[in-house]
Design a protein around this motif. Sequence first.
Motif, short mmCIF file in Angstrom:
data_model
loop_
_atom_site.label_atom_id
_atom_site.label_comp_id
_atom_site.label_asym_id
_atom_site.label_seq_id
_atom_site.Cartn_x
_atom_site.Cartn_y
_atom_site.Cartn_z
N THR A 101 0.82 -1.21 0.00
CA THR A 101 0.00 0.00 0.00
C THR A 101 0.86 1.26 0.00
O THR A 101 0.63 2.19 -0.79
N VAL A 102 1.84 1.30 0.88
CA VAL A 102 2.75 2.44 0.92
C VAL A 102 3.50 2.57 -0.40
O VAL A 102 3.69 3.68 -0.93
N LEU A 282 2.82 13.42 16.67
CA LEU A 282 1.72 12.62 17.20
C LEU A 282 2.25 11.31 17.75
O LEU A 282 3.16 10.70 17.18
N PRO A 283 1.70 10.83 18.85
CA PRO A 283 2.15 9.55 19.41
C PRO A 283 1.69 8.38 18.54
O PRO A 283 0.68 8.46 17.83
N VAL A 284 2.44 7.30 18.61
CA VAL A 284 2.05 6.08 17.91
C VAL A 284 1.13 5.28 18.82
O VAL A 284 1.47 5.01 19.98
N ALA A 285 -0.03 4.94 18.32
CA ALA A 285 -0.98 4.20 19.14
C ALA A 285 -0.43 2.83 19.50
O ALA A 285 0.26 2.18 18.71
N LYS A 289 0.26 -1.80 14.88
CA LYS A 289 1.30 -2.80 14.67
C LYS A 289 2.10 -2.57 13.38
O LYS A 289 3.00 -3.33 13.06
N ARG A 290 1.73 -1.56 12.64
CA ARG A 290 2.42 -1.31 11.38
C ARG A 290 3.83 -0.82 11.67
O ARG A 290 4.04 0.16 12.38
N LEU A 343 -0.65 8.16 11.55
CA LEU A 343 -2.08 8.42 11.33
C LEU A 343 -2.69 7.25 10.56
O LEU A 343 -3.04 7.40 9.38
N PRO A 344 -2.81 6.10 11.19
CA PRO A 344 -3.25 4.91 10.46
C PRO A 344 -4.64 5.02 9.86
O PRO A 344 -4.95 4.34 8.89
N GLU A 345 -5.49 5.87 10.40
CA GLU A 345 -6.86 5.98 9.91
C GLU A 345 -7.03 7.10 8.88
O GLU A 345 -7.99 7.07 8.10
N ARG A 346 -6.14 8.08 8.88
CA ARG A 346 -6.35 9.26 8.03
C ARG A 346 -5.16 9.58 7.12
O ARG A 346 -5.13 10.64 6.48
#
Length: 516
Positions: A101-102, A282-285, A289-290, A343-346
């Motif tokens: 994807t990246v 931004l912090p990594v959630a 796991k990515r 920003l895994p969702e956005r």
Amino acid sequence: MLYPLFFVAVYLSHFRLLRLPYFWDEGGYYIPAAWDFFRTGTLIPQSTVTNAHPPLPSILLAAWWHLSGYVVSGTRTLVCMVAAAGLLGVFKLARTLTNTTVAAVTVLLTAIYPIWFAQSTLAHADIFAAAFTLWGLTFYFNQNSAEAPSRLALNPIYPIYAAVMFSLAALSKETSIVTPVALVLWETTLLLQNRREPLSRRLHSSWIVALLTPILPLAAWYAYHYHHTGFVFGNPEFLRYNATANLDAYRIALCLWHRLLHLFAHMNMFVPVVCMIAAMFLPVAATNKRLPISRPALKAIGVILLANWIAFSILGGALLTRYLLPMYPLILLVCVSTWRRRLPERWLLLAALSAAAFLAGIWINPPYAFAPEDNLTYRDFIVLHQQAVRFIDLKYPQATVLTAWPATSELNRSELGYTNHPVKTTPILNFSLDQIGKAAADPGSYDVALIFSTKWAPPANRVNLGRQNESADTKYFDFHRDLSPSEVATILHGEVVWQAHRRGEWAAVLHFPPYR
């Protein structure tokens, strides 16, 4: 299997550009050099000045012309093929270091980045060198992942593949040697750090040997060039302009600043870079796991970017961004990887924002002076010159034309696609007051003038972020102000018989009566 898809996408997106005549350095060196090899088989150009550029682009172009015929669209189709191969290298490299994807997003952003987009049909050596360099990096990073020591035992062929690709890059453009040499220094550092580990010593030693290999074919070419011309690095004027005249501390500092902007801000590159910097805060959630690009790979990319930033701030008389062409996919890869990590969702919204900025940059010029070949401004330049030369052919076919390079080549060399027969010219350097004054001193040497914008700059009534740098740019980078057609006509006592404008580019034809 992806290559045909990539080629079709590049070809169709550039379809309206494929029949444009040759532009600037294409007509000034690369096409004449390939044309000489195509007709005579000589690797040393005869019909243009020899400047010791390696011969691989000429060989590839001449070989392709034997298949396609000598037509502009055939040349540009070959360049599309090379650009598609470079994008495939970007995809393989990005997928190796991250995921599919990246990799797909990185390829898309690279393909539409204005500088890459514009160079994807221009027959400069830089697109050939970029494609080979990116494939060399693909093999380098494919071997040097987190599990590199075990991979060395399984895949000893990767250093050989990388050596071949970097050698081909060096034989396309001599300055491509900067990237493998930078990696040699990096591998030497790693070797010293891990010298107590036999497997690591073997890994780093193998890569040092492989990455030094491209020096050999490049040295062989220079030896051949010296044997036939008496010059190693081209004629003395070429060497002075691109190397020895640049060793001024203030000029180097100025170039470092310009090159920093070229890498991280020019043609809207600041959009993905600023988004990446903001995302890093931004912090990594904890649930994310990515994995990002591995730290060793990031350090190696940093070394490559640093080496090219410094090298191209010293080498080269003109600060052309195409010299940095293989660096842009690396920057975009780091940006996209960071977005996805933070920003895994956005993160796709940031990709879409960057894509919109790049697409705008293809057509909308920035508020400062830049090279027309950095976006589709080069097309405006070519179309204006086509129209001007066609007007001269129809109205003044026997005229001697006062003009400056590259129009001198456009008029003199029918193989460049502007005219069907050579036109006599009286050359000047540009259309500044000084040069027009010299032309006025010898009015009998021409009866028509083709004048045009030799430098693109924002109009006087528009925002110009580079205005405060004009004095330094004039001293070090040949910046000047071209006189307008009416001003030239007044000084030379002529009449403007044709003129046209396209998005800041302009051209005009002046006629001078015989009784001046």
